[in-house]
Design an enzyme around this catalytic site. Structure first.
Site, mmCIF file in Angstrom:
data_model
loop_
_atom_site.group_PDB
_atom_site.id
_atom_site.type_symbol
_atom_site.label_atom_id
_atom_site.label_comp_id
_atom_site.label_asym_id
_atom_site.label_seq_id
_atom_site.Cartn_x
_atom_site.Cartn_y
_atom_site.Cartn_z
ATOM 1 C CG ASP A 24 29.051 19.731 98.475
ATOM 2 O OD1 ASP A 24 29.161 20.963 98.481
ATOM 3 O OD2 ASP A 24 29.268 19.024 99.467
ATOM 4 C CG ASP A 56 32.721 14.023 98.024
ATOM 5 O OD1 ASP A 56 31.801 14.270 98.830
ATOM 6 O OD2 ASP A 56 33.709 14.769 97.892
#
Length: 352
Positions: free
Chosen positions: A46, A303
């Site tokens: 990401d 995350d």
């Protein structure tokens, strides 16, 4: 005895490798991750916390519907303070906008799959501010467009300009009356006839070492693919700034475009595209699986809870220390201090 000696030698090599990799700034949680590092040929990530420092800041608020910017900021600040569970976006709004926490009648929390959140305020009879009575929605402009009333305005060009500069753009819209935010099946439902109130742009600081890190992946022979829930245009602009394709124009595709493809077309897009935007957690998992099915040894960084499916699907999973416990628990490697720049050296150490 020879077999036992070989096993001991392998375990010693893994242990020493883990120590050396820790010196580079990556904490190995599972010893076989040391060997996995040498096989990785595709890294999915990401943009938040990797290309960018994940320090989101509200940059601009453009008032719509003939409202003053100060009024829109006040409504945004109250909205962000009133949600049940905040995130980095609402934290950035709270830091930049005045407002006060207000009781609401109904809520749809933000989700990576929906790309929007909503609050319904009932007015003074329910303990809410009279001026805030109504239903408010904050989300991705392209997702909210289908629910807007006939007078959309000319904000789309502004949104395209901002995303082209690498900014994350959200649309703030409302209905003056209370409406149900869920259907008979209990699923969240986007209200129809929304009136745009403001266009909101956020910036996320590009990591100073982003370009050097991507160069390091190239030197290690690892192809990088960015899979994000943000607008593909925002992600592409940041990727260009970081030198993702070393001057070439990367192929970009969005989640809605992927959803319209059959299995063969999806697999081809997974291999050929470098940037994937407005991706749902399920699509992220499916992309990793498609790359694996084509013979790639895939590493995945993440995350959040929305990354867990993809992390589990990857051959090597890497989590940020600041990430959720769920992401860290499934990860083979954790990056203390979110030291993403340590990964190229960790891959080279694994290869060595």
């Amino acid at each position: 005895a020879a077999f036992a000696g070989a096993v001991a030698a392998v375990m010693l090599a893994y242990a020493l490798g883990a120590v050396r990799i820790a010196d580079k700034g990556a904490l190995v949680q599972r010893s076989n991750a040391v060997e996995s590092l040498c096989h990785v040929d595709v890294l999915c990530l990401d943009k938040s916390g990797t290309l960018t420092a994940n320090k989101i800041r509200l940059n601009t608020v453009a008032a719509l519907a003939d409202l003053d910017e100060s009024r829109v900021r006040l409504m945004l600040g109250t909205y962000a303070r009133s949600v049940s569970a905040g995130n980095r976006t609402t934290e950035a709004i709270v830091a930049a906008c005045d407002g006060s926490r207000t009781r609401f009648e109904e809520e749809v929390p933000f989700s990576s799959a929906r790309k929007w959140s909503a609050l319904a305020f009932g007015g003074p009879d329910s303990g809410s501010d009279e001026d805030l009575a109504g239903t408010y929605v904050l989300g991705a402009p392209e997702v909210l467009t289908s629910a807007l009333g006939p007078a959309e305005g000319a904000w789309q060009a502004m949104a395209r300009e901002w995303t082209g500069k690498g900014q994350r753009v959200l649309l703030f819209a409302y209905l003056p009356q209370l409406v149900a935010l869920s259907g008979a099946d209990g699923q969240a439902r986007l209200p129809a006839g929304l009136v745009p109130l403001g266009l909101v742009a956020f910036t996320d600081e590009l990591r100073p070492d982003a370009r050097a890190t991507l160069d390091g992946f190239r030197q290690a022979g690892i192809q990088v693919k960015i899979i994000s829930g943000d607008s593909p245009h925002t992600v592409a602009a940041l990727a260009r700034q970081a030198g993702l394709e070393d001057g070439a124009e990367p192929r970009v595709i969005s989640g809605p475009e992927l959803a319209a493809l059959d299995e063969a077309q999806f697999a081809l897009a997974a291999r050929e595209a470098a940037i994937f935007g407005r991706i749902t957690p399920e699509q992220k998992q499916r992309l990793v699986r498609a790359l694996r099915d084509h013979g790639h040894y895939v590493a995945m960084t993440g995350d959040g809870v929305n990354d867990v499916l993809a992390l589990k699907q990857a051959k090597l999973s890497i989590a940020m220390q600041s990430g959720t416990p769920a992401a860290r628990n499934v990860a083979d490697i954790v990056l203390p201090g979110d030291s993403f720049g340590a990964l190229p050296e960790a891959f080279l150490e694994g290869q060595r």
